[in-house]
Design a protein around this motif. Structure first.
Motif, PDB file in Angstrom:
ATOM      1  N   CYS A 180     -11.661 -82.603   6.229  1.00  0.00           N
ATOM      2  CA  CYS A 180     -10.341 -83.140   5.913  1.00  0.00           C
ATOM      3  C   CYS A 180      -9.280 -82.254   6.544  1.00  0.00           C
ATOM      4  O   CYS A 180      -9.362 -81.017   6.476  1.00  0.00           O
ATOM      5  N   CYS A 238      -9.476 -87.688   6.502  1.00  0.00           N
ATOM      6  CA  CYS A 238     -10.818 -87.228   6.164  1.00  0.00           C
ATOM      7  C   CYS A 238     -11.827 -87.998   7.003  1.00  0.00           C
ATOM      8  O   CYS A 238     -11.661 -89.201   7.249  1.00  0.00           O
ATOM      9  N   THR A 373     -11.256 -76.417   6.295  1.00  0.00           N
ATOM     10  CA  THR A 373     -10.913 -77.723   5.742  1.00  0.00           C
ATOM     11  C   THR A 373      -9.682 -77.562   4.857  1.00  0.00           C
ATOM     12  O   THR A 373      -9.269 -76.439   4.545  1.00  0.00           O
ATOM     13  N   LYS A 375      -7.018 -79.366   1.541  1.00  0.00           N
ATOM     14  CA  LYS A 375      -6.892 -80.243   0.375  1.00  0.00           C
ATOM     15  C   LYS A 375      -5.450 -80.212  -0.106  1.00  0.00           C
ATOM     16  O   LYS A 375      -4.788 -79.170  -0.053  1.00  0.00           O
TER      17      LYS A 375
END
Length: 396
Positions: A180, A238, A373, A375
């Motif tokens: 992502c 993603c 990655t 978030k």
């Protein structure tokens, strides 16, 4: 005839060499800061493949509007430019330093301009030659221009600042692994932002776009299973790449104030997919759960922890955040697996239907290519009149 053939071959090889030399543009964006009295600081962030030609000594920005004659200005590199984008572990040597692994330079160019007046469609743009020859998903790799722009509305005395991005637009993803990448931007004015995928641009005209090779498109610029997903509210992509590629896509950020569009920022992104030999690190949601959203009320503290994980036992993990909620604290605990604690007490002035969002990045120290990655986390601050939720918060 022999001389003519030799001449043709010389010109072909010269042109091929020039194209290969000139292809260095990997990613870019333009933003601005209002200094008052129609004066703006313009910044262009440019990302260069170290295999290509050297970066420009200055960047020309074209300034257009429907209210005033066209103009231009030159931006100069800021002190400290360039910096190198870390894609490999410390023992691996990139092409920026004479090695073989992909090396990337980040250049920041800046200048100040005083605009002649107000207009609803100020456009600041730049066209750079040429896109990276390593791109495998378009017809014009090594020859297409890279065009980026930002729009601004300064009517009615608006002194607006464009959104700023926390992540560089040159991500690396691992073949066959969930990845992502967030384009989440921070807006110092608290304006509402939305995101959309668009076809990367080659110029200012309506048809000036790159051409994808089949089956690639601007919404699916890579082979992924499941297909790439994109969040218009968060700017998060993603994917689970199924094929080694170097691809490009573009993000358009729309900026609204009181329901009125007051700005747009277009960002050009190059994504590299490779075989890593590495398990991509991951980051949990709130307090180790999958959830990333929280509802709160004024004067009630928001506290939670975030943890990182990595299937490669020897790899360390490292957390960072984009500081998109300046009044909050984000305490990082540096251990073999980094973790963090978020704390924020919103005030009455923070009540908004638009969530307050921030993004975190986790990287590891795997060799040669590091894994990474992202978030996003969002907090919605309800008014005190929402008795059920706020009383529930109070009684916790």
């Amino acid at each position: 005839m022999k001389n003519a053939l030799l001449g043709f071959l010389f010109l072909f090889l010269f042109q091929w060499t020039e194209d290969a030399r000139a292809s260095h543009a990997m990613g870019a964006e333009i933003n601005y800061t209002c200094l008052g009295n129609n004066q703006y600081q313009i910044t262009m962030n440019f990302y260069r493949d170290c295999v290509g030609i050297v970066a420009p000594t200055q960047m020309i920005i074209h300034i257009t509007s429907s209210c005033f004659p066209d103009n231009s200005m030159y931006l100069l590199p800021t002190p400290g430019s360039p910096t190198q984008i870390s894609t490999v572990c410390p023992t691996a040597v990139t092409t920026c330093n004479g090695g073989t692994f992909t090396g990337i330079e980040a250049w920041e160019y800046r200048g100040v301009i005083t605009l002649p007046g107000e207009c609803a469609d100020w456009n600041f743009s730049h066209s750079e030659a040429s896109r990276n020859a390593s791109i495998t998903t378009i017809t014009g790799a090594g020859t297409d221009n890279q065009y980026v722009y930002t729009l601004m509305n300064n009517t009615n005395g608006i002194c607006n600042n464009s959104p700023f991005f926390g992540n560089p637009p040159v991500p690396f993803a691992c073949l066959g692994q969930q990845f992502c990448y967030t384009n989440a931007a921070y807006d110092v004015d608290g304006d509402s932002l939305s995101y959309q995928l668009i076809t990367p641009l080659t110029g200012p005209g309506a048809g000036d776009t790159i051409t994808y090779l089949s089956p690639y498109t601007y919404t699916q610029p890579l082979v992924s299973n499941p297909p790439l997903s994109f969040s218009p509210s968060l700017g998060m992509l993603c994917m689970a790449p199924q094929q080694m590629d170097v691809t490009v896509f573009a993000i358009l950020v729309n900026e609204y104030r009181n329901g009125i569009l007051i700005g747009q920022t277009e960002r050009d992104v190059q994504l590299t997919i490779l075989t890593c030999g590495n398990s991509t690190p991951t980051v949990t949601g709130i307090d180790g759960t999958p959830g990333t959203n929280r509802i709160s009320c004024p004067n009630f503290p928001v506290d939670f922890s975030i943890y990182t994980m990595d299937n490669d036992a020897a790899d360390r993990t490292f957390l960072t955040w984009d500081n998109a909620i300046p009044a909050a604290s984000f305490s990082i605990f540096n251990t073999h697996r980094d973790s963090a604690h978020f704390h924020w007490t919103p005030s009455l002035s923070d009540v908004s239907a638009t969530p307050y969002c921030f993004s975190v990045n986790v990287t590891d120290d795997h060799c040669p290519y590091i894994g990474t990655t992202s978030k996003n986390f969002c907090i919605t601050v309800l008014p005190p009149s929402d008795a059920f939720v706020c009383n529930w918060e109070h009684n916790l």
